[in-house]
Design a protein around this motif. Structure first.
Motif, mmCIF file in Angstrom:
data_model
loop_
_atom_site.group_PDB
_atom_site.id
_atom_site.type_symbol
_atom_site.label_atom_id
_atom_site.label_comp_id
_atom_site.label_asym_id
_atom_site.label_seq_id
_atom_site.Cartn_x
_atom_site.Cartn_y
_atom_site.Cartn_z
ATOM 1 N N LEU A 193 51.720 39.537 -53.644
ATOM 2 C CA LEU A 193 52.437 40.745 -54.037
ATOM 3 C C LEU A 193 53.242 40.494 -55.305
ATOM 4 O O LEU A 193 53.056 39.496 -55.997
ATOM 5 N N ASN A 194 54.163 41.404 -55.611
ATOM 6 C CA ASN A 194 54.955 41.285 -56.835
ATOM 7 C C ASN A 194 55.875 40.075 -56.763
ATOM 8 O O ASN A 194 56.047 39.455 -55.713
ATOM 9 N N ALA A 195 56.493 39.766 -57.911
ATOM 10 C CA ALA A 195 57.283 38.540 -58.019
ATOM 11 C C ALA A 195 58.463 38.512 -57.062
ATOM 12 O O ALA A 195 58.810 37.473 -56.515
ATOM 13 N N LYS A 196 59.093 39.669 -56.839
ATOM 14 C CA LYS A 196 60.276 39.695 -55.977
ATOM 15 C C LYS A 196 59.900 39.381 -54.538
ATOM 16 O O LYS A 196 60.487 38.511 -53.901
ATOM 17 N N ALA A 197 58.913 40.100 -54.014
ATOM 18 C CA ALA A 197 58.483 39.867 -52.632
ATOM 19 C C ALA A 197 57.797 38.520 -52.491
ATOM 20 O O ALA A 197 58.018 37.790 -51.523
ATOM 21 N N GLY A 198 56.955 38.179 -53.459
ATOM 22 C CA GLY A 198 56.236 36.920 -53.391
ATOM 23 C C GLY A 198 57.132 35.715 -53.531
ATOM 24 O O GLY A 198 56.894 34.679 -52.898
ATOM 25 N N GLY A 199 58.172 35.836 -54.370
ATOM 26 C CA GLY A 199 59.079 34.706 -54.562
ATOM 27 C C GLY A 199 59.934 34.430 -53.347
ATOM 28 O O GLY A 199 59.871 33.360 -52.750
ATOM 29 N N MET A 200 60.742 35.394 -52.941
ATOM 30 C CA MET A 200 61.627 35.201 -51.801
ATOM 31 C C MET A 200 60.845 35.082 -50.501
ATOM 32 O O MET A 200 61.137 34.214 -49.663
ATOM 33 N N GLY A 201 59.857 35.959 -50.298
ATOM 34 C CA GLY A 201 59.065 35.904 -49.076
ATOM 35 C C GLY A 201 58.293 34.608 -48.946
ATOM 36 O O GLY A 201 58.236 34.001 -47.874
ATOM 37 N N GLY A 202 57.684 34.157 -50.046
ATOM 38 C CA GLY A 202 56.954 32.900 -50.020
ATOM 39 C C GLY A 202 57.860 31.710 -49.784
ATOM 40 O O GLY A 202 57.489 30.760 -49.088
ATOM 41 N N LEU A 203 59.060 31.760 -50.341
ATOM 42 C CA LEU A 203 60.020 30.668 -50.141
ATOM 43 C C LEU A 203 60.396 30.534 -48.669
ATOM 44 O O LEU A 203 60.364 29.431 -48.098
ATOM 45 N N LEU A 204 60.719 31.651 -48.033
ATOM 46 C CA LEU A 204 61.132 31.615 -46.629
ATOM 47 C C LEU A 204 59.979 31.216 -45.709
ATOM 48 O O LEU A 204 60.140 30.365 -44.833
ATOM 49 N N THR A 205 58.822 31.844 -45.905
ATOM 50 C CA THR A 205 57.697 31.532 -45.019
ATOM 51 C C THR A 205 57.201 30.105 -45.220
ATOM 52 O O THR A 205 56.780 29.445 -44.265
ATOM 53 N N GLY A 206 57.258 29.607 -46.451
ATOM 54 C CA GLY A 206 56.844 28.229 -46.700
ATOM 55 C C GLY A 206 57.755 27.229 -45.997
ATOM 56 O O GLY A 206 57.283 26.274 -45.371
ATOM 57 N N ILE A 207 59.063 27.456 -46.107
ATOM 58 C CA ILE A 207 60.019 26.561 -45.453
ATOM 59 C C ILE A 207 59.856 26.613 -43.934
ATOM 60 O O ILE A 207 59.799 25.575 -43.255
ATOM 61 N N LEU A 208 59.778 27.826 -43.387
ATOM 62 C CA LEU A 208 59.665 27.971 -41.937
ATOM 63 C C LEU A 208 58.342 27.406 -41.416
ATOM 64 O O LEU A 208 58.289 26.852 -40.307
ATOM 65 N N SER A 209 57.278 27.540 -42.189
ATOM 66 C CA SER A 209 55.990 26.965 -41.780
ATOM 67 C C SER A 209 56.086 25.445 -41.694
ATOM 68 O O SER A 209 55.593 24.832 -40.744
ATOM 69 N N ALA A 210 56.705 24.832 -42.712
ATOM 70 C CA ALA A 210 56.859 23.380 -42.704
ATOM 71 C C ALA A 210 57.733 22.927 -41.535
ATOM 72 O O ALA A 210 57.452 21.909 -40.884
ATOM 73 N N VAL A 211 58.797 23.685 -41.236
ATOM 74 C CA VAL A 211 59.670 23.354 -40.105
ATOM 75 C C VAL A 211 58.901 23.475 -38.788
ATOM 76 O O VAL A 211 59.036 22.633 -37.884
#
Length: 209
Positions: free
Chosen positions: A123-141
């Protein structure tokens, strides 16, 4: 002779200098985070866990199987155990499917968040940036939680062990000498790294917006 009027002040028009727009670079796009999420998801198709007996692989469990549930092979499902039975009786009994393991919650959450992160990264930079950051961290956890729960799951260490009534004599003696271990494969660690990188790339994309 009339006095000449002073010449008009010297003037020269200047055009503003062209300043190119700053380039976001590769990290400012959706490509790195999207690829990292996709790699993390695809790695779930490969073996995450290798159950071994005295360093001999008995069965391997993929990330998808951990997330959806699987059967633990026991007794005569394993060729090594078959050889024990043959030493005792000269025959091999009918194989059974073994214990059914329920889906691992952490594996399911990690896979689901990885898929969500991939969608958000497109998606756009705003959703992709913040959303990707959170989901990436939570996936690794969640992957770390998967590691802890599997390591503490004693039922996995019964894979390949013959039932008590099936192991007698020499077969029982050999079964007593077995050392069952549950090891994580390199694919599991690569999946953790992929999700962590997806979070990092999403952060860089968010900062470059």
């Amino acid at each position: 002779m009339p006095e000449m009027p002073p010449p008009p002040p010297y003037s020269q028009s200047f055009s503003p200098a062209y300043v190119p727009a700053p380039q976001r670079g590769m990290f400012g796009t959706k490509i790195p985070s999207s690829i990292a999420f996709a790699v993390g998801i695809l790695l779930f198709l490969l073996p995450f866990v290798d159950i071994k007996c005295n360093n001999m692989s008995l069965m391997k469990v993929s990330g998808v199987e951990l997330a959806t549930g699987f059967h633990i092979k026991t007794g005569n499902d394993n060729s090594l155990m078959d050889s024990f039975e043959k030493l005792d009786t000269g025959t091999t009994k009918t194989a059974n499917k073994g214990e059914k393991k329920e889906p691992n919650l952490f594996a399911l959450v990690a896979l689901g968040l990885g898929a969500l992160g991939l969608i958000l990264s497109l998606l756009n930079a705003k959703a992709g940036g913040m959303g990707g950051l959170l989901t990436g961290i939570l996936s690794a956890v969640a992957m770390i939680g998967l590691f802890i729960t599997v390591k503490n799951d004693s039922s996995l260490k019964t894979a390949g062990e013959p039932p008590t009534e099936d192991a007698t004599g020499m077969g029982q003696q050999m079964a007593d000498s077995l050392k069952i271990s549950v090891d994580f494969t390199v694919w599991f660690y690569l999946a953790v790294i992929a999700f962590a990188l997806a979070a990092f790339f999403s952060y860089k994309r968010m900062k470059a917006k």
